[in-house]
Write a protein that holds these residues in place. Sequence first.
Motif, mmCIF file in Angstrom:
data_model
loop_
_atom_site.group_PDB
_atom_site.id
_atom_site.type_symbol
_atom_site.label_atom_id
_atom_site.label_comp_id
_atom_site.label_asym_id
_atom_site.label_seq_id
_atom_site.Cartn_x
_atom_site.Cartn_y
_atom_site.Cartn_z
ATOM 1 N N MET A 155 27.132 2.649 13.634
ATOM 2 C CA MET A 155 26.411 3.629 12.835
ATOM 3 C C MET A 155 25.919 3.026 11.534
ATOM 4 N N HIS A 156 24.828 3.580 11.025
ATOM 5 C CA HIS A 156 24.317 3.181 9.709
ATOM 6 C C HIS A 156 24.879 4.117 8.644
ATOM 7 N N MET A 157 25.490 3.527 7.633
ATOM 8 C CA MET A 157 25.984 4.284 6.490
ATOM 9 C C MET A 157 25.984 3.369 5.281
ATOM 10 N N ARG A 158 25.888 3.945 4.101
ATOM 11 C CA ARG A 158 26.088 3.214 2.858
ATOM 12 C C ARG A 158 27.338 3.737 2.177
ATOM 13 N N GLY A 159 28.082 2.819 1.543
ATOM 14 C CA GLY A 159 29.249 3.247 0.785
ATOM 15 C C GLY A 159 30.346 3.787 1.670
ATOM 16 N N THR A 160 31.003 4.840 1.197
ATOM 17 C CA THR A 160 32.101 5.497 1.897
ATOM 18 C C THR A 160 31.792 6.994 1.968
ATOM 19 N N THR A 168 21.501 7.683 -1.590
ATOM 20 C CA THR A 168 20.419 8.087 -0.691
ATOM 21 C C THR A 168 19.058 7.526 -1.084
ATOM 22 N N HIS A 169 19.007 6.701 -2.133
ATOM 23 C CA HIS A 169 17.724 6.103 -2.530
ATOM 24 C C HIS A 169 17.502 4.804 -1.770
ATOM 25 N N TYR A 170 16.347 4.673 -1.142
ATOM 26 C CA TYR A 170 15.993 3.468 -0.394
ATOM 27 C C TYR A 170 14.746 2.854 -1.030
ATOM 28 N N ASP A 171 14.859 1.580 -1.428
ATOM 29 C CA ASP A 171 13.726 0.913 -2.060
ATOM 30 C C ASP A 171 12.582 0.692 -1.093
ATOM 31 N N ASP A 172 12.914 0.515 0.176
ATOM 32 C CA ASP A 172 11.896 0.245 1.190
ATOM 33 C C ASP A 172 11.796 1.441 2.130
ATOM 34 N N ASP A 173 10.930 1.330 3.100
ATOM 35 C CA ASP A 173 10.785 2.350 4.126
ATOM 36 C C ASP A 173 12.135 2.588 4.814
ATOM 37 N N PRO A 201 21.977 6.316 14.137
ATOM 38 C CA PRO A 201 21.253 6.230 12.868
ATOM 39 C C PRO A 201 22.001 6.829 11.683
ATOM 40 N N GLY A 202 23.041 7.607 11.934
ATOM 41 C CA GLY A 202 23.842 8.144 10.842
ATOM 42 C C GLY A 202 23.191 9.298 10.109
ATOM 43 N N PHE A 203 22.765 10.310 10.835
ATOM 44 C CA PHE A 203 22.189 11.496 10.192
ATOM 45 C C PHE A 203 23.212 12.105 9.234
ATOM 46 N N GLY A 204 22.804 12.297 7.981
ATOM 47 C CA GLY A 204 23.681 12.897 6.979
ATOM 48 C C GLY A 204 24.557 11.912 6.246
ATOM 49 N N THR A 208 19.447 12.187 2.718
ATOM 50 C CA THR A 208 19.195 13.580 2.385
ATOM 51 C C THR A 208 18.731 14.332 3.635
ATOM 52 N N PRO A 209 18.750 15.661 3.604
ATOM 53 C CA PRO A 209 18.186 16.399 4.740
ATOM 54 C C PRO A 209 16.744 16.014 5.045
ATOM 55 N N ALA A 210 15.920 15.814 4.013
ATOM 56 C CA ALA A 210 14.530 15.417 4.243
ATOM 57 C C ALA A 210 14.453 14.054 4.926
ATOM 58 N N GLN A 211 15.305 13.132 4.506
ATOM 59 C CA GLN A 211 15.337 11.822 5.155
ATOM 60 C C GLN A 211 15.809 11.937 6.595
ATOM 61 N N GLY A 212 16.731 12.859 6.843
ATOM 62 C CA GLY A 212 17.190 13.077 8.203
ATOM 63 C C GLY A 212 16.069 13.539 9.108
ATOM 64 N N HIS A 213 15.223 14.427 8.609
ATOM 65 C CA HIS A 213 14.098 14.909 9.428
ATOM 66 C C HIS A 213 13.080 13.800 9.663
ATOM 67 N N GLU A 214 12.847 12.968 8.658
ATOM 68 C CA GLU A 214 11.951 11.824 8.860
ATOM 69 C C GLU A 214 12.520 10.885 9.921
ATOM 70 N N LEU A 215 13.804 10.623 9.832
ATOM 71 C CA LEU A 215 14.447 9.735 10.792
ATOM 72 C C LEU A 215 14.400 10.308 12.202
ATOM 73 N N LEU A 216 14.607 11.596 12.335
ATOM 74 C CA LEU A 216 14.534 12.234 13.648
ATOM 75 C C LEU A 216 13.130 12.093 14.240
ATOM 76 N N ARG A 217 12.123 12.309 13.420
ATOM 77 C CA ARG A 217 10.738 12.190 13.889
ATOM 78 C C ARG A 217 10.415 10.767 14.307
ATOM 79 N N ARG A 218 10.989 9.797 13.616
ATOM 80 C CA ARG A 218 10.662 8.394 13.862
ATOM 81 C C ARG A 218 11.719 7.677 14.702
#
Length: 293
Positions: A155-160, A168-173, A201-204, A208-218
């Motif tokens: 799974m993808h996660m940052r931190g603990t 939740t801030h990503y410098d890149d796409d 992909p580690g939803f949540g 953020t919820p908005a990032q989760g929806h972007e990830l689901l779409r892509r």
Amino acid sequence: MLQALQDTCFSPRQTLRCPGGRVLDLRRPQVMGILNLTPDSFFAGNRIGSQDELLRRAELMLGQGASILDLGGYSSRPGAEDIPADEEKRRVLPAIEAVRQAFPDAFISVDTFRASVAAEAVAAGADILNDISGGQLDAELLPTVGHLQVPYILMHMRGTPQTMPQLTHYDDDLVLELVRYFRDKLAELRSHGISDVVLDPGFGFAKTPAQGHELLRRLPELQILGLPILAGLSRKSMVAKALGLSAEAALPGTVAVNTMALLNGARILRVHDVAEAVQTIQLVSTTYSPVFP
């Protein structure tokens, strides 16, 4: 980068080779039922308080069509309390033993990021290791998985779980960062002899919820890695908050996002509500028969 990915990727595989010579077929999407052994799961309806309740819930999920039961003794909800390994083992090991004895043909996954818990869980009867951390929270985990030779969910996660809401801030796409993360991790897994891998992909998780929806779409963009994808969307904040509901009221929304996940390539749905997920797979398979055999 594309050539580097192709050099790093595992050969496409639609099966997971489990202990005892058993094989889990992912050519058709499968359902993983969540069995939380923690007192503070974000979804109160899935908290289990006794072994009798655990076995009743496991029997129900298997009867409804779950292929995998995912048992976890460490809450990974945002801000969850950190507990010691001994407490995690106290919660999860007797549960795995009980489920294995009662349901010898079930595929059992253990949700842990600790090497010692993973090793004892497999000895107790677990078939699959589901790791939220990608081996980042215990340096001994990946070597242990390589020794155990069990399928591994990366799974993808940052931190603990305690710090990820602030990461939740990503410098890149976002998706490009996930692809790079998985590329590097897959090379590391290969070095430890780990060959049966599922990507989550580690939803949540640090999203953020908005990032989760972007990830689901892509989600289809992750298929460049050539591995099965697990979608863990059940009753999460990206569903509940988008609808202005509690987790308890977010089952219809969960069905909707699970449908999107299937159409975008997911092969495992990790859910609290098995019957609804199984029906979703059946209907998507019926309507889109070229997608699923």
